[in-house]
Scaffold this motif. Structure first.
Motif, mmCIF file in Angstrom:
data_model
loop_
_atom_site.group_PDB
_atom_site.id
_atom_site.type_symbol
_atom_site.label_atom_id
_atom_site.label_comp_id
_atom_site.label_asym_id
_atom_site.label_seq_id
_atom_site.Cartn_x
_atom_site.Cartn_y
_atom_site.Cartn_z
ATOM 1 N N VAL A 359 0.839 -1.202 0.000
ATOM 2 C CA VAL A 359 0.000 0.000 0.000
ATOM 3 C C VAL A 359 0.875 1.253 0.000
ATOM 4 C CG1 VAL A 359 -1.776 1.272 1.252
ATOM 5 C CG2 VAL A 359 -1.850 -1.229 1.169
ATOM 6 N N ALA A 360 1.931 1.215 0.772
ATOM 7 C CA ALA A 360 2.833 2.362 0.838
ATOM 8 C C ALA A 360 3.484 2.623 -0.516
ATOM 9 C CB ALA A 360 3.901 2.131 1.907
ATOM 10 N N ILE A 361 3.877 1.532 -1.188
ATOM 11 C CA ILE A 361 4.510 1.697 -2.507
ATOM 12 C C ILE A 361 3.517 2.287 -3.493
ATOM 13 C CG2 ILE A 361 5.503 0.445 -4.447
ATOM 14 C CD1 ILE A 361 6.655 -1.532 -2.373
ATOM 15 N N ASN A 362 2.317 1.755 -3.508
ATOM 16 C CA ASN A 362 1.305 2.285 -4.416
ATOM 17 C C ASN A 362 0.981 3.745 -4.104
ATOM 18 O OD1 ASN A 362 1.097 -0.191 -5.699
ATOM 19 N ND2 ASN A 362 -0.517 -0.913 -4.319
ATOM 20 N N LEU A 363 1.024 4.079 -2.820
ATOM 21 C CA LEU A 363 0.706 5.444 -2.404
ATOM 22 C C LEU A 363 1.735 6.433 -2.923
ATOM 23 C CD1 LEU A 363 -1.138 7.300 -0.727
ATOM 24 C CD2 LEU A 363 0.358 6.855 1.224
ATOM 25 N N VAL A 364 2.997 6.145 -2.717
ATOM 26 C CA VAL A 364 4.034 7.092 -3.143
ATOM 27 C C VAL A 364 4.089 7.182 -4.663
ATOM 28 C CG1 VAL A 364 5.413 6.823 -1.058
ATOM 29 C CG2 VAL A 364 5.812 5.292 -2.973
ATOM 30 N N GLN A 365 3.783 6.068 -5.338
ATOM 31 C CA GLN A 365 3.809 6.111 -6.795
ATOM 32 C C GLN A 365 2.618 6.867 -7.356
ATOM 33 O OE1 GLN A 365 4.089 1.979 -7.903
ATOM 34 N NE2 GLN A 365 6.317 1.888 -7.613
ATOM 35 N N ALA A 369 5.510 10.924 -5.762
ATOM 36 C CA ALA A 369 6.541 11.355 -4.827
ATOM 37 C C ALA A 369 7.903 11.331 -5.522
ATOM 38 C CB ALA A 369 6.551 10.444 -3.599
ATOM 39 N N ASP A 370 8.862 12.003 -4.934
ATOM 40 C CA ASP A 370 10.185 12.040 -5.552
ATOM 41 C C ASP A 370 10.798 10.638 -5.537
ATOM 42 O OD1 ASP A 370 12.313 12.049 -3.035
ATOM 43 O OD2 ASP A 370 10.361 12.954 -2.553
ATOM 44 N N PRO A 371 11.670 10.322 -6.511
ATOM 45 C CA PRO A 371 12.234 8.975 -6.622
ATOM 46 C C PRO A 371 12.960 8.504 -5.369
ATOM 47 C CG PRO A 371 12.669 10.228 -8.620
ATOM 48 C CD PRO A 371 12.099 11.190 -7.625
ATOM 49 N N VAL A 377 10.936 3.602 0.424
ATOM 50 C CA VAL A 377 9.838 2.689 0.729
ATOM 51 C C VAL A 377 10.144 1.291 0.201
ATOM 52 C CG1 VAL A 377 7.388 2.233 0.363
ATOM 53 C CG2 VAL A 377 8.181 4.576 0.747
ATOM 54 N N LEU A 378 10.653 1.226 -1.016
ATOM 55 C CA LEU A 378 11.006 -0.064 -1.598
ATOM 56 C C LEU A 378 12.110 -0.752 -0.797
ATOM 57 C CD1 LEU A 378 10.975 1.006 -5.355
ATOM 58 C CD2 LEU A 378 9.348 -0.523 -4.243
ATOM 59 N N ARG A 379 13.060 0.038 -0.298
ATOM 60 C CA ARG A 379 14.128 -0.558 0.504
ATOM 61 C C ARG A 379 13.571 -1.174 1.786
ATOM 62 N NH1 ARG A 379 16.679 0.234 4.949
ATOM 63 N NH2 ARG A 379 15.563 2.184 5.357
ATOM 64 N N LYS A 380 12.680 -0.451 2.437
ATOM 65 C CA LYS A 380 12.101 -0.977 3.676
ATOM 66 C C LYS A 380 11.285 -2.238 3.405
ATOM 67 C CE LYS A 380 11.977 3.331 6.307
ATOM 68 N NZ LYS A 380 11.152 4.275 7.085
ATOM 69 N N TYR A 381 10.596 -2.238 2.288
ATOM 70 C CA TYR A 381 9.850 -3.436 1.933
ATOM 71 C C TYR A 381 10.805 -4.599 1.653
ATOM 72 C CZ TYR A 381 6.238 -6.330 -0.260
ATOM 73 O OH TYR A 381 5.366 -7.345 -0.566
ATOM 74 N N ILE A 402 17.491 0.691 -7.635
ATOM 75 C CA ILE A 402 18.745 1.003 -8.341
ATOM 76 C C ILE A 402 18.716 2.449 -8.822
ATOM 77 C CG2 ILE A 402 20.097 0.497 -10.412
ATOM 78 C CD1 ILE A 402 19.311 -2.410 -10.108
ATOM 79 N N GLY A 403 19.795 3.122 -8.571
ATOM 80 C CA GLY A 403 19.894 4.534 -8.931
ATOM 81 C C GLY A 403 19.691 5.452 -7.753
ATOM 82 N N HIS A 404 19.156 4.916 -6.657
ATOM 83 C CA HIS A 404 18.911 5.743 -5.471
ATOM 84 C C HIS A 404 19.516 5.117 -4.217
ATOM 85 C CE1 HIS A 404 16.101 8.119 -7.856
ATOM 86 N NE2 HIS A 404 15.571 6.974 -8.282
ATOM 87 N N LEU A 405 19.542 3.808 -4.163
ATOM 88 C CA LEU A 405 20.111 3.111 -3.013
ATOM 89 C C LEU A 405 21.526 2.675 -3.349
ATOM 90 C CD1 LEU A 405 19.641 1.921 -0.177
ATOM 91 C CD2 LEU A 405 18.804 -0.165 -1.294
ATOM 92 N N GLU A 406 22.437 2.863 -2.394
ATOM 93 C CA GLU A 406 23.820 2.456 -2.593
ATOM 94 C C GLU A 406 23.890 0.958 -2.871
ATOM 95 O OE1 GLU A 406 27.700 2.249 -3.104
ATOM 96 O OE2 GLU A 406 26.605 4.141 -2.849
ATOM 97 N N PRO A 407 24.470 0.556 -4.035
ATOM 98 C CA PRO A 407 24.483 -0.874 -4.376
ATOM 99 C C PRO A 407 25.176 -1.755 -3.352
ATOM 100 C CG PRO A 407 25.017 0.471 -6.296
ATOM 101 C CD PRO A 407 25.001 1.395 -5.117
ATOM 102 N N SER A 408 26.185 -1.220 -2.686
ATOM 103 C CA SER A 408 26.912 -2.045 -1.709
ATOM 104 C C SER A 408 26.004 -2.509 -0.574
ATOM 105 C CB SER A 408 28.087 -1.238 -1.141
ATOM 106 O OG SER A 408 27.624 -0.056 -0.507
ATOM 107 N N PHE A 409 24.943 -1.745 -0.268
ATOM 108 C CA PHE A 409 24.004 -2.152 0.783
ATOM 109 C C PHE A 409 23.315 -3.458 0.405
ATOM 110 C CE2 PHE A 409 19.623 -2.176 2.369
ATOM 111 C CZ PHE A 409 19.820 -2.041 3.739
#
Length: 956
Positions: A359-365, A369-371, A377-381, A402-409
């Motif tokens: 629901v949170a993902i659908n909400l921000v999309q 919301a900004d990327p 939200v996607l990371r927490k999911y 990808i593009g927003h979260l550090e890949p090493s994480f």
């Protein structure tokens, strides 16, 4: 619809905004009942049944109010583009002959003061709505559309199913009026217009008209306007709204319907009578009356995510308006309910606590919301799924970050070998987005090699059959593929990326496919081919020397390529590589370097590097071991060669015995090779410095050093002779004990008639005088030329030869006899000349004395000029010539007959005096004469060289 989740994404703003305690309400200054309201431009306008209009600010305080109508305000609307208020009301002060309903336009920027307590905006225009052509009826709906200012389009819905439209510049009353009529119901009766809605798509203007029994669409851009009935059902008043996509929203008891220009669209089955319908920031607003309890409920629907964003009971709502980002409900008792949307962070926290990540993902999309927020939200999911050990689902969420979260994480979580497939998937997506680093490429290729997944490796390396851009770091991919043994893949990447040096490195160092490497170089452009040959030429020359030389020749010449033949010849040569750029690759193969340079100078006659090429060829030709210093330094042999040459070379030339011994030890083949190369070297020395050339086409100093270091006598002799270093030429023959060569050289170089130096014979005689061996034959021959050229006086000859104890007097007997006889004859001639000059001098002295002491008798009786008898006046000269005075003219001081001879003598004397001051002439004659003493004596005899005058000591 009862299955939709309910959330509290909105909250009531319960704080007082009126300056006192309690809930906000319509200000007490507004005494009448609120009949209409409109939001816009930061204020809410309310119209009352007492004819007043009030403007409320953000705190629901009355900014100001004014009396708009005498009776009541029926409708009003604030415009968005201009600060203008359009109202419809009942003005009962009008005459009984006309209707009391009129339309007024107020300019809120122009306020006219009326006393100190009230403020009234300027009324721009007052229009009577009903006229003879437009009969009066009850107004049920009202809507204004702003076209290009100041043009307005006003639609007024009536209870008889008609719509009065007014279009134009209302302020200047440049308007047009027309009527629209909805389709009558089946029984012939008319239905009131319960709602209006404008739809604008470019130049097309359309009007939705709603009655309780129909929905009609009018195309206003047509003349006359076209009517289209969209549906045979309608709705009641206040249950009509327009979405932000310009769709019509109609609320009925059984559902909420959406309409587009072509008919009914989606339908949402929300039960209950819809008292009010509205649209707010993508949310559907509905005030629904419960059929049982008759209580009203405000529901805020998120149609995209299929959830109820807010639901709360409300009282008797009279008006629904949106302004300042709030939903504003005005109750019948003038209370105001203000509802605002919570911020995104609060909504997401609420969802995260309930683990409602989808629901949170659908909400921000849905709310755009900004990327970065979406990625969080996607990371927490993903973390939630990872904690539940649902690794595949977790990775699908991480991929969206990808593009927003550090890949090493993400990579750190999936480094376990059991999850290598997930890691591979993530790294592939990372490369597809073009966000992979060198380390990511290394890791992905290592995953492929550990999985032995050649198919995926092929797809990654050879994606789309080589079409498109490379999405990974080229050097890293090549390094990993080479280390894992996937050489073909590494070569494909290098070739696709245009990294020719890496492609050749794999071919030569890993696969040893030399022929293929040469073929690849042949297909490159000249510039790229030159760079690759410089880097890998040593390997190619070591294994495929002939083929490499052939490629270099094509590379350093135009090679038949027409593109390099444009322009002048010199410009063409500057565009192609120089052969000297590739000398270092022949460090282990000087024989092929010699072949390469020989073929090049045959093909190119005027190369800019001609001098450097000749210098290198001279080193190769003349060196005994087919090497040269630059190559020796790279191989570390310089010291050894210097030491060996230092022992073998003495004064620039090796002894013949040592050379023959070395040649004998080296073998016949090596001796023949050396002889052939030195023959080529001598030919190059001569062809590159012909008699017509002023300067040589090679470094003369370098050529001398090479010939001297390698004891190349023929080359030294040629260079010394060209440089006119004749004494060095003689020195070469001396050291070789070549007596015949010495004499032959002196005959050639000592002939003064041919511009030679006769003093060489003296040096040659001195050499034989100090030789210490019998050389009578050579000395006699030398004495012949010394006597012929008169190089040395006999006494010097005798002194020089006396130092050789092996020579006898018989060697010089004939020479001395001839010289003595010659000297005796010269002495006799000199004595005769002396006697003659003495007699002439004595005679001159007597004449002078006679002239000084005795009288001169002139006995001529005739004039020397005219041969007539002399008569007075006459002039007699000491030369015994006599003339009439008239025959002399103006020149009485010199004899005309002797003047020319006297003048020539004086001119000669003056010339001698001038020459005596020209030191350069004196020394030039002195150097050019065989007998310098005679030159000095001649100058003294002519009185040219005078005594040096010593100035007095006290002279200034």
């Amino acid at each position: 619809m009862y299955q939709w989740r309910k959330f509290e994404f909105f909250e009531e703003k319960a704080a007082s905004r009126g300056g006192g305690g309690g809930a906000p309400a319509v200000p007490a200054e507004i005494a009448g009942r609120v009949t209409c309201c409109s939001g816009g431009r930061g204020r809410v306008a309310v119209g009352c049944d007492d004819g007043t209009v009030g403007l409320l600010d953000r705190g629901f305080r009355l900014s100001y109010g004014f009396q708009a109508y005498a009776s009541s305000v029926l409708f009003l609307q604030q415009l968005k583009q201009r600060n203008v208020l359009v109202t419809v009301g009942d003005d009962d002060q009008a005459s009984s002959q006309s209707s009391a309903i009129c339309l007024k336009v107020f300019d809120l920027d122009k306020v006219q003061e009326e006393g100190s307590s009230t403020t009234t905006p300027f009324c721009v225009q007052i229009l009577r709505i009903f006229t003879n052509q437009f009969p009066q009826a009850k107004i049920t709906s009202f809507l204004v559309l702003e076209e290009a200012p100041p043009i307005l389009l006003i639609a007024i819905g009536l209870d008889n199913g008609s719509i009065y439209c007014i279009k134009g510049d209302i302020a200047r009353e440049r308007i047009t009026r027309f009527t629209l009529q909805v389709e009558a119901v089946s029984d012939g009766s008319s239905s009131p217009i319960t709602g209006l809605g404008f739809r604008v798509e470019g130049p097309a203007h359309q009007l939705f008209a709603i009655t309780p029994s129909s929905i009609t669409l009018f195309g206003l851009h047509y003349q006359p306007p076209r009517r289209q009935t969209l549906d045979q059902i309608g709705c009641e008043t206040n249950a009509v709204a327009m979405s932000d996509r310009m769709d019509l929203i109609v609320g009925r008891p059984e559902a909420v319907y959406f309409y587009e220009v072509d008919g009914r669209g989606p339908c949402w089955a929300f039960d209950g009578e819809k008292k009010f319908v509205g649209w707010f920031r993508g949310y559907l607003l509905c005030i629904i009356e419960d059929q049982r309890s008759r209580k009203n409920t405000l529901n805020v629907y998120d149609l995209k995510n299929r959830l109820i964003a807010h639901s709360m009971p409300v009282g008797d709502v009279s008006h629904l308006v949106t302004e300042w980002g709030y939903i504003i409900l005005i109750m019948s008792d003038k209370r105001i309910l203000c509802i605002g949307e919570k911020d995104m962070e609060s909504k997401l926290d609420m969802l995260f606590k309930k683990n409602l990540y989808t629901v949170a993902i659908n909400l921000v999309q849905s709310q755009q919301a900004d990327p970065a927020s979406t990625a969080e939200v996607l990371r927490k999911y993903g973390d939630h799924l990872y904690g539940k050990q649902e690794y595949d689902e977790a990775m699908s969420q991480y991929i969206h970050t990808i593009g927003h979260l550090e890949p090493s994480f993400v990579i750190q979580k999936f480094l376990d070998a059991k999850r290598i497939y997930n890691l591979t998937n993530y790294l592939e997506k990372l490369h597809d987005r073009g966000l992979a680093s060198k380390d990511h490429t290394t890791l992905l290729l290592n995953c492929y090699t550990k999985l032995k997944d050649v198919e995926k490796l092929n797809h990654f390396i050879k994606d789309e059959d080589g079409v498109g851009e490379i999405k990974f770091d080229v050097e890293t991919a090549i390094r990993v593929c080479r280390a894992a043994g996937y050489h073909e893949h590494a070569m494909f990447v290098a070739r696709k990326a245009g990294r020719h040096e890496l492609y050749l490195k794999i071919l030569l160092e890993d696969l040893a496919r030399y022929d293929e490497a040469l073929q690849y170089i042949s297909g490159l452009e000249a510039n790229q081919a030159g760079l690759t040959v410089k880097e890998y030429g040593k390997i190619l020359v070591d294994h495929r020397p002939s083929e490499t030389v052939e490629i270099l020749l094509r590379l350093c010449t135009d090679g038949g390529d027409p593109t390099t033949r444009r322009g002048s010849n010199s410009m063409r040569l500057l565009m192609i590589p120089s052969p000297m750029d590739f000398v270092n690759i022949f460090v282990h193969s000087p024989q092929y370097l010699m072949e390469f340079l020989e073929n090049y100078i045959k093909a190119v006659k005027d190369s800019p590097a001609q001098m450097e090429i000749h210098n290198t060829l001279l080193e190769l030709y003349i060196s005994k071991d087919l090497s040269f210093p630059s190559i020796s330094q790279e191989n570390g042999f310089e010291d050894t060669i210097k030491e060996r040459k230092g022992k073998e070379v003495a004064n620039g030339y090796r002894s013949g015995t040592t050379e023959k011994g070395n040649l004998g030890n080296a073998g016949t083949k090596m001796a023949k090779d050396i002889a052939d190369r030195q023959r080529k070297g001598l030919a190059l020395l001569k062809s590159a410095w012909t008699s017509e050339m002023e300067d040589a086409l090679y470094s003369v100093d370098l050529a001398l050093i090479i010939c001297n270091a390698n004891a190349f006598k023929d080359g030294l002799l040629f260079l010394y002779e060209k440089l006119k270093l004749y004494k060095e030429v003689i020195s070469c023959y001396k050291q070789a004990h070549d007596h015949e060569g010495l004499i032959a050289c002196c005959k050639k170089l000592g002939d003064s008639s041919q511009g030679g130096d006769p003093s060489l014979w003296g040096d040659l005689l001195k050499h034989f005088g100090e030789l210490g061996e019998d050389c009578s034959k050579e000395v006699k021959e030398i004495l012949t030329y010394i006597e012929k050229e008169d190089v040395l006086p006999p006494i010097v000859v005798l002194q020089t030869l006396s130092k050789n104890p092996c020579l006898t007097l018989s060697v010089v007997k004939d020479y001395i006899a001839r010289k003595l006889e010659q000297e005796s004859k010269l002495i006799e001639d000199d004595r005769k000349s002396i006697d003659k000059y003495q007699e002439e001098t004595e005679l001159m002295k007597r004449e002078i004395e006679d002239l000084k002491t005795n009288a001169k008798v002139f006995q001529l009786s005739k004039c020397t000029a005219c041969t007539f008898t002399l008569d007075l006046p006459a002039v007699h000269f000491m030369c015994m010539h006599s003339f009439h005075l008239r025959c002399l003219g103006d020149n009485e001081k010199e004899c005309p007959e002797c003047a020319a001879e006297y003048r020539s003598v004086m001119e000669a004397k003056q010339k001698l005096e001038l020459n005596s001051r020209d030191q350069n002439l004196f020394f030039r004659e002195l150097r050019g004469s065989k007998d310098g003493f005679s030159v000095v004596a001649d100058y003294f005899s002519k009185g040219v060289v005078s005594k040096t005058t010593i100035p007095p000591e006290n002279a200034p």
